[in-house]
Write an enzyme that holds these catalytic residues in place. Structure first.
Site, mmCIF file in Angstrom:
data_model
loop_
_atom_site.group_PDB
_atom_site.id
_atom_site.type_symbol
_atom_site.label_atom_id
_atom_site.label_comp_id
_atom_site.label_asym_id
_atom_site.label_seq_id
_atom_site.Cartn_x
_atom_site.Cartn_y
_atom_site.Cartn_z
ATOM 1 N N LYS A 285 0.845 -1.197 0.000
ATOM 2 C CA LYS A 285 0.000 0.000 0.000
ATOM 3 C C LYS A 285 0.880 1.246 0.000
ATOM 4 C CE LYS A 285 -3.978 -1.622 2.724
ATOM 5 N NZ LYS A 285 -5.024 -1.470 1.717
ATOM 6 N N ARG A 359 -10.478 -11.226 2.000
ATOM 7 C CA ARG A 359 -11.366 -12.243 1.435
ATOM 8 C C ARG A 359 -10.684 -13.617 1.406
ATOM 9 N NH1 ARG A 359 -11.681 -8.722 -3.961
ATOM 10 N NH2 ARG A 359 -11.420 -7.179 -2.312
HETATM 11 N N1 BES Z 1 -8.026 -3.570 4.408
HETATM 12 C C1 BES Z 1 -8.231 -3.150 3.079
HETATM 13 C C2 BES Z 1 -9.526 -2.354 2.879
HETATM 14 C C3 BES Z 1 -9.643 -1.040 3.590
HETATM 15 C C4 BES Z 1 -9.405 0.147 2.910
HETATM 16 C C5 BES Z 1 -10.070 -0.970 4.892
HETATM 17 C C6 BES Z 1 -9.553 1.361 3.567
HETATM 18 C C7 BES Z 1 -10.216 0.234 5.542
HETATM 19 C C8 BES Z 1 -9.961 1.407 4.878
HETATM 20 C C9 BES Z 1 -8.285 -4.360 2.151
HETATM 21 O O1 BES Z 1 -7.543 -5.443 2.535
HETATM 22 C C10 BES Z 1 -7.771 -3.908 0.817
HETATM 23 O O2 BES Z 1 -6.671 -3.455 0.762
HETATM 24 N N2 BES Z 1 -8.579 -4.038 -0.225
HETATM 25 C C11 BES Z 1 -8.206 -3.646 -1.538
HETATM 26 C C12 BES Z 1 -8.693 -4.682 -2.519
HETATM 27 C C13 BES Z 1 -8.177 -4.504 -3.922
HETATM 28 C C14 BES Z 1 -6.686 -4.697 -3.960
HETATM 29 C C15 BES Z 1 -8.877 -5.495 -4.803
HETATM 30 C C16 BES Z 1 -8.840 -2.291 -1.832
HETATM 31 O O3 BES Z 1 -9.968 -2.049 -1.402
HETATM 32 O O4 BES Z 1 -8.180 -1.475 -2.448
HETATM 33 ZN ZN ZN Z 2 -5.493 -5.317 1.923
#
Ligand code: BES
Ligand code: ZN
Ligand code: ZN
Length: 505
Positions: A285, A359
């Site tokens: 990230k 997921r």
């Molecule tokens: N933990 C994150 C989602 C999240 C984002 C929670 C902001 C709280 C605040 C999750 O694991 C994630 O990173 N999801 C990705 C999925 C994508 C790579 C398909 C996302 O939402 O960008």
């Molecule tokens: Zn994530």
């Protein structure tokens, strides 16, 4: 803060602040003050009426006005809190008003506050609900997390020690008492969830989560199982362990069981996402998005918080709680984009983005509990940034394979002051997680319907059991304080689950 009940006239009770209320009206001319507010006004020789007119206090929801009583009644000060428009009055208005009042009392450095039960006279809300809501909000609005502040930096405690609820109508006392009791239990559970999330990933490791779960289980006389990496390997949890393999922290798979004394009406599984830190893994990230990622175990905090109420609330349903706790880290051992992994259910997953880890862990968590054939599965997860984009921190995203169940959860959540908003799952969305070389990919259509992509992935593992997925990514963290407490982790989900388990099954 202790909340006690007094069958006494409001105006006769000694306290630092006395909280009364006022509905919103256009003009204060000729307005008659009723109920407790009217009684206090009389005892003060019409002072309240005079001052709200002079100060042009309109009674807007959550607005307050503080008055010194100068010894005319035992209370030192009176706080008038606005209830907003009478036509719009509901439990959310009780929430806003109670929070504003208790915060004002705190600012006034009150040690003892006394309040009336807001809005029961309208006949629009039930007495027990009003008392429960007032209790929950009053406790949570003054919540603070100061464990990590050095002693000399800590602000001197200005804690309110006692909140008295004054009620003259004897027939209401039993309901109020029941409401206060439940409100205290729920608030404590939500504070536990908040504490867990706020603590941070350096100490809130999967091991620590398992230890907290053990403590909760012990205190509530619940059965608990904690599986370590080897035990998970034996069960074939290739998905959960793929996420865990990049971290030095040992993963923990946690199961807690509550069984009611009588024959359970149903068996409900509650599953919480438990990523103690989400760096994104090798699909790292950006720095900004990582700042709040200690909150990626908010789902697990919510379900553990919920289990902490079982001994006192004793719902007539069997509850199985599941948390697959791990960190998501990059490193030489981390799972990679492109890896094909095999889940416990035997389905293969092509990992296209290691940041879509929630997921992947939930796949095995859900498969594990599906074997027990529960009647319903509810999962809570900070699953997608897309859900935050869609609904902000105002509402949780609800997705389901069973509309009837979703309708109940949405109602239970909204009633408890945790907004729920449904997003649709269409067959076209289900198509989007097809993989060329495995059973599914862990992403979906790029930049489109991200919240649903996550949901349809989990859906593949629920085996037609009625299931509701609640994406709490938005409301789990607020950037600005609200009626329920300070900015940061909110402990969202506890109130919805408790309301659902105790009132909807
Ligand atoms: N933990 C994150 C989602 C999240 C984002 C929670 C902001 C709280 C605040 C999750 O694991 C994630 O990173 N999801 C990705 C999925 C994508 C790579 C398909 C996302 O939402 O960008
Ligand atoms: Zn994530
Ligand atoms: Zn995550």
């Amino acid at each position: 803060m202790k909340i006690i009940l007094k069958n006494q006239k409001l105006e006769n009770i000694p306290c630092d602040v006395l909280i009364i209320n006022l509905f919103e009206v256009e003009s204060r001319h000729g307005v008659t003050l009723r109920g407790g507010t009217g009684a206090v006004n009389l005892a003060l020789d019409g002072l309240i009426k005079k001052i709200i007119k002079e100060e042009d206090f309109k009674g807007k929801i959550g607005s307050t006005l503080t008055i010194r009583t100068n010894g005319s009644i035992p209370a030192k000060k009176v706080i008038i809190v606005g209830l907003g428009e009478k036509e719009k009055f509901d439990l959310n208005a009780v929430r806003k008003a109670s929070a504003a009042a208790i915060r004002t009392a705190k600012r006034e450095k009150a040690k003892t506050a006394c309040t009336i039960l807001h809005g029961v006279g309208t006949g629009k809300i039930d007495t027990k609900d009003a008392a429960q809501t007032l209790t929950e909000v009053s406790q949570l609005a003054i919540y603070e997390f100061d464990k990590f502040k050095s002693k000399d930096k800590k602000e001197p405690k200005k804690e309110i020690q006692t909140l008295i609820i004054a009620e003259t109508d004897k027939s209401k006392l039993k309901d109020i008492e029941a409401g206060v009791k439940k409100g205290n239990i729920v608030a404590k559970a939500q504070a536990l969830a908040r504490d867990m999330v706020t603590e941070s990933a350096i100490t809130m490791t999967p091991t620590k989560i398992a230890n907290i779960a053990r403590k909760v289980a012990k205190e509530n006389k619940l059965k608990i199982k904690v599986l370590d990496r080897e035990a998970c390997e034996k069960l074939g949890m290739g998905a959960f362990l793929a996420v865990a393999q990049g971290s030095n922290e040992p993963p923990k798979f946690i199961e807690i069981k509550y069984t009611p004394k009588g024959k359970p009406k149903k068996h409900i599984a509650i599953v919480g996402k438990g990523i103690t830190f989400d760096s994104g893994g090798l699909s790292l990230k950006p720095a900004n998005s990582m700042e709040t990622m200690k909150d990626d175990m908010s789902g697990s905090a919510a379900v553990i918080g919920t289990m902490s109420t079982m001994r006192e609330l004793q719902p007539d349903v069997a509850v199985t709680m599941i948390v697959a706790a791990t960190e998501n880290m990059p490193g030489g051992k981390a799972y990679r984009p492109g890896d094909v992994i095999r889940s416990m259910a035997g389905k293969t997953i092509e990992v296209l983005n290691t940041d879509a880890e929630g997921r992947v862990t939930l796949a095995d968590a859900v498969s594990y509990v599906v074997k027990q054939k529960p009647d319903e599965i509810i999962d809570l997860a900070t699953l997608t940034g897309a859900c935050v984009v869609a609904l902000g921190d105002t509402a949780n995203g609800v997705m389901t394979n069973n509309q009837e169940l979703a309708d109940k959860i949405i109602r239970a959540g909204n009633e408890a002051g945790e907004r729920m908003w449904q997003l649709p799952l269409f067959d076209e969305d289900r198509e989007k997680i097809k993989s060329d070389i495995a059973d599914m990919i862990n992403t979906g259509s790029k930049g489109k319907s991200g919240a649903q992509n996550g949901a349809v992935f989990i859906e593949k593992f629920v085996a037609d059991i009625p299931w509701v997925h609640i994406d709490i990514a938005g409301p789990s963290w607020i950037d600005k304080e609200n009626e329920y407490g300070p900015k940061g982790p909110t402990g969202v989900g506890v109130r919805t689950l408790v309301n659902y388990l105790t009132n909807y099954v």
